[in-house]
Design an enzyme around this catalytic site. Structure first.
Site, PDB file in Angstrom:
ATOM      1  N   LYS A 140      29.398  38.075  35.592  1.00 30.29           N
ATOM      2  CA  LYS A 140      29.258  38.050  33.899  1.00 30.29           C
ATOM      3  C   LYS A 140      28.440  37.100  33.607  1.00 30.29           C
ATOM      4  CE  LYS A 140      33.489  40.375  34.289  1.00 30.29           C
ATOM      5  NZ  LYS A 140      34.536  40.413  34.935  1.00 30.29           N
TER       6      LYS A 140
ATOM      7  N   TRP B 222      43.673  40.422  33.143  1.00 28.57           N
ATOM      8  CA  TRP B 222      43.388  39.650  34.346  1.00 28.57           C
ATOM      9  C   TRP B 222      44.368  38.458  34.625  1.00 28.57           C
ATOM     10  CZ3 TRP B 222      40.556  42.451  37.005  1.00 28.57           C
ATOM     11  CH2 TRP B 222      39.221  43.127  36.585  1.00 28.57           C
TER      12      TRP B 222
ATOM     13  N   ASP C   7      40.784  30.852  35.440  1.00 32.26           N
ATOM     14  CA  ASP C   7      39.774  31.871  35.601  1.00 32.26           C
ATOM     15  C   ASP C   7      38.958  31.973  34.383  1.00 32.26           C
ATOM     16  OD1 ASP C   7      38.506  34.209  35.799  1.00 32.26           O
ATOM     17  OD2 ASP C   7      40.300  35.537  35.877  1.00 32.26           O
TER      18      ASP C   7
HETATM   19  C1  LIG Z   1      35.754  40.517  35.509  1.00 29.70           C
HETATM   20  C2  LIG Z   1      36.822  39.839  35.550  1.00 29.70           C
HETATM   21  C3  LIG Z   1      37.633  39.625  36.665  1.00 29.70           C
HETATM   22  C4  LIG Z   1      37.640  40.582  37.918  1.00 29.70           C
HETATM   23  O1  LIG Z   1      36.446  40.002  38.591  1.00 29.70           O
HETATM   24  P1  LIG Z   1      36.128  40.639  40.030  1.00 29.70           P
HETATM   25  O2  LIG Z   1      35.026  39.972  40.618  1.00 29.70           O
HETATM   26  O3  LIG Z   1      35.822  42.239  39.767  1.00 29.70           O
HETATM   27  O4  LIG Z   1      37.343  40.399  40.997  1.00 29.70           O
HETATM   28  C5  LIG Z   1      38.698  38.678  36.706  1.00 29.70           C
HETATM   29  N1  LIG Z   1      38.985  37.780  35.460  1.00 29.70           N
HETATM   30  C6  LIG Z   1      38.053  37.769  34.278  1.00 29.70           C
HETATM   31  C7  LIG Z   1      38.289  37.116  33.157  1.00 29.70           C
HETATM   32  C8  LIG Z   1      37.131  38.966  34.633  1.00 29.70           C
HETATM   33  O5  LIG Z   1      36.156  39.072  33.331  1.00 29.70           O
END
Ligand SMILES: *Cc1c(COP(=O)(O)O)cnc(C)c1O
Length: 355
Positions: free
Chosen positions: A190, A99, A166
């Protein structure tokens, strides 16, 4: 049989969230309508959206000068929205996984990107330390929890520029010093709600400082000004998010939640370290308390499919590791009860007895 949902995302939600969301699908707050069919501009839903923003501010102790918005497009859209809004000349990024590297790729479209450190050569099995961030960087971006590899930074990095993070897979799992950040973003699926909404916390003063034009939908100021109602927001995921936020408050807030998470993760890591059949995959000091990755020990590699089947038969769901790591990954998000972690550990012990 009881199912224990260890999926990495979309993932387990609290019973409270699911029960209240299910009820609202049938009758949304006595309106006689389903939450799936109400106007986002109706007063009942506007109140939901406002309350959800307020609860985010309360839980994260967001200081004044910041706004909370709910957007579509997933965390992945934030990989480009952040540099679109904040990257003037140069930004610094820490490369700790898939990511993070996706975010770096997008940022390069907007200016100079300094990757201060990377653990890619070690298949992202640790968090780099001792890196230096250039003083003239517009911000420093990091991924607080690496969902795929199972490493985590459970601290606000001490660098000399503003932070952007993020926090998709560990938001609301520990107290955060929001005042150090210009942007915190997190896809909901999540630790918050079903997929479809992305939470963004943004410092207003950080905006409006770049030269480029920003398309209306990609400009944070559009959504701040319209309180997340510039266009139709993801109504149902925002409703579900509010339920989760209320539940977090009843648990006692983020310090209490962090304590529970540390205990849950310790139970599983202790078993991985004790059980002769398994081993962890990342540096011990960087282990994630959200996504616990483990593989069969070298002498027992041929037992992998056997354990997968054994665990599935015991009701364990979603523990297959990501294809870039292999083995197993048990995601222990906030809604995961300790009893499910104990059930997984009991399964690992029972499997060990057979071998
Ligand atoms: C799941 C995840 C993403 C991607 O998220 P989307 O909503 O599918 O774009 C990005 N960063 C992290 C740390 C993730 O766990």
């Amino acid at each position: 049989m009881k199912k224990h949902n260890f999926s990495a995302g979309p993932s387990i939600l609290s019973e409270y969230t699911i029960r209240n969301s299910a009820a609202a699908v049938t009758d949304f707050e006595g309106t006689g309508l389903s939450i799936l069919e109400v106007s986002h501009r109706g007063k009942e839903f506007v109140a939901v959206c406002d309350e959800a923003r307020t609860k985010v501010k309360e839980l994260l102790e967001v200081p004044s000068g910041y706004e909370v918005i709910f957007l579509g497009g997933g965390a992945s859209l934030q990989f480009c929205m952040v540099p679109f809004n904040l990257l003037n000349k140069k930004a610094s990024y820490l490369d700790t996984g898939t990511w993070a590297s996706n975010a770096i790729k997008e940022a390069r479209l907007f200016g100079e990107v300094e990757v201060v450190a990377s653990s890619k050569d070690a298949n992202y099995t640790f968090i780099p330390k001792g890196y230096k961030v250039a003083e003239d960087a517009d911000y420093f971006h990091f991924t607080s929890n690496n969902t795929i590899y199972g490493t985590e930074m459970r601290y606000d990095p001490d660098v000399n520029v503003r932070l952007v993070s993020d926090m998709s897979s560990d938001i609301f799992t520990r107290p955060v010093d929001v005042s150090k950040y210009d942007v915190i973003y997190a896809g909901a699926q999540k630790n918050l709600a079903p997929a479809g909404v992305t939470l963004v916390v943004v410092r207003e003063e950080a905006l409006g400082r770049i030269a480029r034009a920003i398309p209306t939908m990609l400009d944070y100021r559009t959504h701040i000004k319209k309180e997340s109602m510039f266009n139709t927001p993801p109504v149902f995921p925002i409703f579900a998010a509010l339920q989760t936020l209320k539940w977090y408050q009843t648990l006692g807030g983020l310090s209490a939640i962090e304590k529970m998470n540390l205990e849950k993760a310790a139970i599983l890591y202790d078993e991985i370290d004790r059980n002769k059949l398994f081993r962890g995959t990342v540096a011990v000091q960087d282990r994630s308390i959200m996504n616990v990755c483990f593989v069969m020990a070298d002498e027992y590699k041929e037992l992998e499919a056997g354990f997968a089947a054994f665990a599935a038969a015991a009701g364990m769901v979603g523990i297959k590791g990501h294809r870039s790591v292999g083995g197993f990954r048990a995601s222990l998000y906030n809604a995961m009860p300790q009893s499910s972690v104990e059930a997984l550990v009991a399964t690992m012990k029972a499997f060990e007895k057979q071998h």
